[in-house]
Design an enzyme around this catalytic site. Structure first.
Site, PDB file in Angstrom:
ATOM      1  N   VAL A   1       0.932  -1.065  -0.106  1.00 55.21           N
ATOM      2  CA  VAL A   1      -0.143   0.159  -0.566  1.00 55.21           C
ATOM      3  C   VAL A   1       0.762   1.378  -0.160  1.00 55.21           C
ATOM      4  CG1 VAL A   1      -1.802  -1.218   1.529  1.00 55.21           C
ATOM      5  CG2 VAL A   1       0.212   0.021   2.644  1.00 55.21           C
ATOM      6  N   GLY A   2       0.513   2.450  -1.062  1.00 49.36           N
ATOM      7  CA  GLY A   2       1.065   3.714  -0.602  1.00 49.36           C
ATOM      8  C   GLY A   2       1.173   4.447   0.693  1.00 49.36           C
ATOM      9  N   CYS A   3       2.194   4.063   2.316  1.00 49.29           N
ATOM     10  CA  CYS A   3       1.814   4.726   2.932  1.00 49.29           C
ATOM     11  C   CYS A   3       2.948   4.708   3.370  1.00 49.29           C
ATOM     12  CB  CYS A   3       0.539   4.260   3.415  1.00 49.29           C
ATOM     13  SG  CYS A   3       0.895   2.393   4.472  1.00 49.29           S
ATOM     14  N   GLY A   4       3.285   4.791   5.483  1.00 49.45           N
ATOM     15  CA  GLY A   4       4.119   4.546   5.721  1.00 49.45           C
ATOM     16  C   GLY A   4       4.561   3.108   5.849  1.00 49.45           C
TER      17      GLY A   4
ATOM     18  N   CYS B   1       4.394  -0.079   3.738  1.00 53.90           N
ATOM     19  CA  CYS B   1       4.847  -0.741   2.731  1.00 53.90           C
ATOM     20  C   CYS B   1       4.954  -2.177   2.628  1.00 53.90           C
ATOM     21  CB  CYS B   1       5.548  -0.065   1.740  1.00 53.90           C
ATOM     22  SG  CYS B   1       5.610   1.591   1.365  1.00 53.90           S
TER      23      CYS B   1
END
Length: 276
Positions: free
Chosen positions: A109-112, A114
């Site tokens: 996912v595109g977050c902190g 991953c």
């Protein structure tokens, strides 16, 4: 995408002090940046389109794909119609380990955080940096934060990005990186530090964001024993910093600051005891 410019100029209507005007403002670019290993996309981040080689190395380290930059054979930044595909070539051993890991992944996912597939990985154990000898005084942190602000040309241009810097009291601010995402800025900084050959234990990390658990995890993985920020920490960030032996300093604004963990690394006038 044919440009790596970090900002663009847009039209805007402004009301200030009761006066309305039509004009322009510089705003930061935010584009999809894909990290591909062995031809397969591992994660897609929304990021500032600069310092992408540093981003690739730092991301690879903090996500546990590599342990050191020498395990990367090459990094190629390929422009696409809407963003960038950062193609990372790993040594065979790391490439095999990543392929095995990907078989069990539910999807990055595109977050902190991953490429995680379980709650346990989200709160994964972090390296212990408790024996690292780096020490600062409170004035060093004031100097470091001021130096970071001075090293943020994109923030001065747009007022819309985060910064992360690496500071040593003997040499000052060694390097800094900026990004629309606070995690991205720290990954870019980690990559820059690794690529320079500077040990992570040789400096403190200063950031212009709040202190979440991911920021503490990334600092520990780089090996930095001191993490300081302009905003407040979360409870889990404090707990994680305690376990990692990291000195966590928050709300560094002017000469004001608050120390939450391992205060022995910070010399501060008037400090007698740290309450349990």
């Amino acid at each position: 995408m044919s440009t790596t410019q970090a900002f663009r100029t847009v039209k805007r209507i402004s009301r200030r002090d009761g006066l309305v005007s039509v004009g322009h403002r510089d705003v930061p670019e935010e584009v999809p940046v894909a990290f591909s290993y062995g031809g397969s996309t591992h994660a897609v981040m929304m990021a500032s389109p600069v310092d992408l080689e540093d981003f690739a190395v730092g991301f690879s380290l903090t996500e546990g794909i590599i342990l050191e930059p020498s395990q990367i054979e090459a990094v190629e930044v390929v422009a696409t119609e809407q963003g960038f595909d950062v193609q990372v070539t790993l040594l065979d051993e790391q490439a095999d380990a990543l392929r095995l890991r990907r078989r069990h992944m539910a999807g990055p996912v595109g977050c902190g955080l991953c490429g995680i597939e379980s709650i346990e990985q989200a709160v994964r154990p972090v390296p212990d940096v408790s024996m690292t000898q780096l020490a600062l005084n409170a004035d060093d942190l004031v100097v470091a934060m001021d130096a970071l602000h001075q090293a943020q040309p994109l923030f001065r241009q747009t007022r819309g990005v985060h910064g992360a810097g690496f500071f040593n009291p003997a040499t000052g601010l060694i390097t800094a990186r900026e990004d629309v995402g606070r995690h991205n800025a720290l990954d870019k900084l980690a990559g820059a530090v690794l690529r320079s050959g500077t040990p992570g234990a040789a400096g403190a990390i200063v950031v212009t964001s709040r202190l979440s658990v991911e920021m503490v995890q990334k600092a520990a993985i780089l090996g930095s024993p001191i993490l300081a920020a302009v905003s407040a920490p979360t409870a889990l960030a404090i707990e994680t910093a305690e376990k990692a032996g990291i000195t966590l300093v928050a709300l560094v604004r002017g000469e004001d600051l608050e120390i939450f963990t391992r205060p022995d690394r910070i010399t501060i006038e008037g400090l007698r005891a740290f309450p349990c």
